[in-house]
Scaffold this active site. Structure first.
Site, PDB file in Angstrom:
ATOM      1  N   HIS A 285       0.901  -1.149   0.000  1.00 41.91           N
ATOM      2  CA  HIS A 285       0.000   0.000   0.000  1.00 41.91           C
ATOM      3  C   HIS A 285       0.932   1.189   0.000  1.00 41.91           C
ATOM      4  O   HIS A 285       1.514   1.524   1.025  1.00 41.91           O
ATOM      5  CB  HIS A 285      -0.863   0.039   1.270  1.00 41.91           C
ATOM      6  CG  HIS A 285      -2.177  -0.638   1.115  1.00 41.91           C
ATOM      7  ND1 HIS A 285      -3.114  -0.654   2.115  1.00 41.91           N
ATOM      8  CD2 HIS A 285      -2.723  -1.299   0.061  1.00 41.91           C
ATOM      9  CE1 HIS A 285      -4.182  -1.318   1.687  1.00 41.91           C
ATOM     10  NE2 HIS A 285      -3.966  -1.717   0.450  1.00 41.91           N
ATOM     11  N   ASP A 295      -1.813   9.275   5.436  1.00 43.72           N
ATOM     12  CA  ASP A 295      -2.357   8.931   4.121  1.00 43.72           C
ATOM     13  C   ASP A 295      -2.456  10.122   3.171  1.00 43.72           C
ATOM     14  O   ASP A 295      -3.470  10.335   2.523  1.00 43.72           O
ATOM     15  CB  ASP A 295      -3.709   8.224   4.263  1.00 43.72           C
ATOM     16  CG  ASP A 295      -3.567   6.837   4.881  1.00 43.72           C
ATOM     17  OD1 ASP A 295      -2.996   5.965   4.226  1.00 43.72           O
ATOM     18  OD2 ASP A 295      -3.999   6.640   6.041  1.00 43.72           O
TER      19      ASP A 295
END
Ligand code: RNT
Ligand code: ZN
Length: 418
Positions: A285, A295
């Site tokens: 990821h 993120d």
């Protein structure tokens, strides 16, 4: 100078180092990036009885125009995909099911609830990947799922994961490309635990039950994603790196490394080669942590370039399943997808345009002076000219011209959403 002329000039410089640029571009075309659907609606999903985002992750910002329906999300993804060179994959979460206004519990989800996604993927020539959703749900309110002390709650989540693997198997069969199902759970404690072992034993048992259901690996493979901490699980996370690394190796599962899930100076780029010695495949990821697992949208920074180098120079393009994981609601969401995905592809291209074998040889010979000198010089080689040519060849906007597309899409489509 035209894009073509620039390209020819740049190509010559790479050719001096024995790099076949045309071959590189042909190879790059074949590398799929798994693009996460959840950047498009701030990890909301379309459940009828939607719960607030939980699990210790957070999306900040309220940029207008987020997708409110599956059709809008697909439309937005299509827009982003039209700005990204290559054929890619879309990564779905279980909360993106379409249930026709009916409440369907997560442990009851079936392939039919993803029919629209599947038909769309077929139409667009996309592969699909999948994730059970073990957060944003009343049964995950206390931050525990597969490791919960309550057996009924554990069973619910086990069944949800099994249902998810069956949905993924169906995707793989229908699309003719293996689906990757990734299990990530939020389980952990805010404060110092008095027992670290018991929850881990329960998580192990739950995973064993989930994977006891045979699914043809031709259609679906499973990954497990670890984490260091989350909001509300600062002191202890059940599914830590060591936990899943051990689990994955022992049970022939893929270990998924999220670049935001380690200590700030601990680099995923440095883990890939070790993992590949013991595992056929590894999943990623790719995200961007800013001071914490924030993120942020992936940028072309040193760590991204290093990750790409590790994949390319270790000949692991078909061993590392590259997925993205970021969610920024403070900027145009289609731009976020476009920026992050284009950067991932750029990093791979830059890695492919590096004389990796020669640099390895220098290291073997102990010639560290030349190793450092060349690695630094390659940083200013005309990589951008090759990238521009690639975009043109692939029929997507060159340089920043994609922004114009995003702006008109915003004016014509996004601004009309309330
Ligand atoms: C959370 C994990 C996980 C999620 C997605 C939405 O920290 O990174 O992968 O971001 O499942
Ligand atoms: Zn992740």
């Amino acid at each position: 100078m035209t894009i073509q002329e620039n390209f020819e000039y740049a190509k010559k410089q790479y050719e001096k180092w024995g790099i076949n640029v045309d071959e590189v571009l042909a190879q790059l075309k074949k590398v799929p990036i798994s693009i996460h659907c959840w950047q498009g609606d701030d990890v909301g999903g379309f459940e009828v009885n939607q719960s607030e985002l939980s699990g210790g992750i957070d999306v900040t910002g309220n940029y207008p125009g987020k997708a409110r329906t599956p059709d809008e999300l697909r439309q937005d993804l299509e827009k982003a995909l039209s700005l990204i060179p290559g054929k890619h994959r879309v990564n779905l979460h279980a909360i993106y099911a379409e249930t026709n206004g009916e409440v369907v519990e997560r442990d009851q989800l079936e392939p039919k609830h993803f029919e629209n996604w599947l038909n769309w993927a077929k139409e667009q020539g996309l592969g699909l990947d999948f994730n059970p959703t073990l957060f944003s749900h009343e049964k995950a309110e206390d931050g525990l799922t597969l490791s919960h002390p309550n057996e009924e709650i554990r069973e619910f989540w086990i069944n949800h994961c099994i249902a998810s693997r069956k949905i993924a198997e169906h995707f793989g069969k229908e699309l003719g490309t293996t689906c990757l199902t990734n299990v990530w759970i939020p389980d952990g404690y805010k404060d110092i635990p008095s027992d670290r072992l018991t929850p881990r034993k329960r998580l192990k048992e739950s995973l064993d039950k989930i994977f006891a259901v045979e699914i043809d690996e031709k259609y679906n493979v499973d990954a497990v994603e670890s984490k260091l901490f989350g909001i509300g699980s600062e002191s202890y996370v059940v599914g830590s790196h060591e936990f899943y690394l051990g689990y994955a190796l022992k049970n022939n599962k893929l270990c998924l490394l999220d670049t935001g899930h380690y200590h700030p100076t601990e680099m995923v780029s440095n883990k890939i080669s070790s993992m590949l010695l013991y595992s056929d495949k590894v999943a990623l990821h790719v995200s961007r942590p800013v001071r914490w697992d924030s993120d942020h949208v992936v940028i072309l920074d040193d760590e991204l370039k290093e990750i790409a180098l590790e994949i390319v120079r270790n000949d692991a393009l078909d061993k590392v399943m590259i997925g993205l994981d970021f969610f920024d609601a403070s900027i145009n969401r289609i731009a976020a997808w476009t920026i992050g995905t284009r950067n991932m592809i750029k990093s791979l291209l830059a890695a492919m345009l590096t004389p990796n074998e020669y640099l390895k040889q220098l290291q073997e010979e102990g010639n560290f002076t030349e190793r450092l000198a060349l690695m630094e010089e390659f940083k200013t080689y005309p990589f951008g000219a090759i990238w521009d040519y690639y975009c043109e060849q692939m029929g997507v906007p060159v340089k920043e011209s994609w922004l114009e597309d995003v702006k008109s899409y915003e004016a014509e489509v996004l601004s009309k959403r309330s």
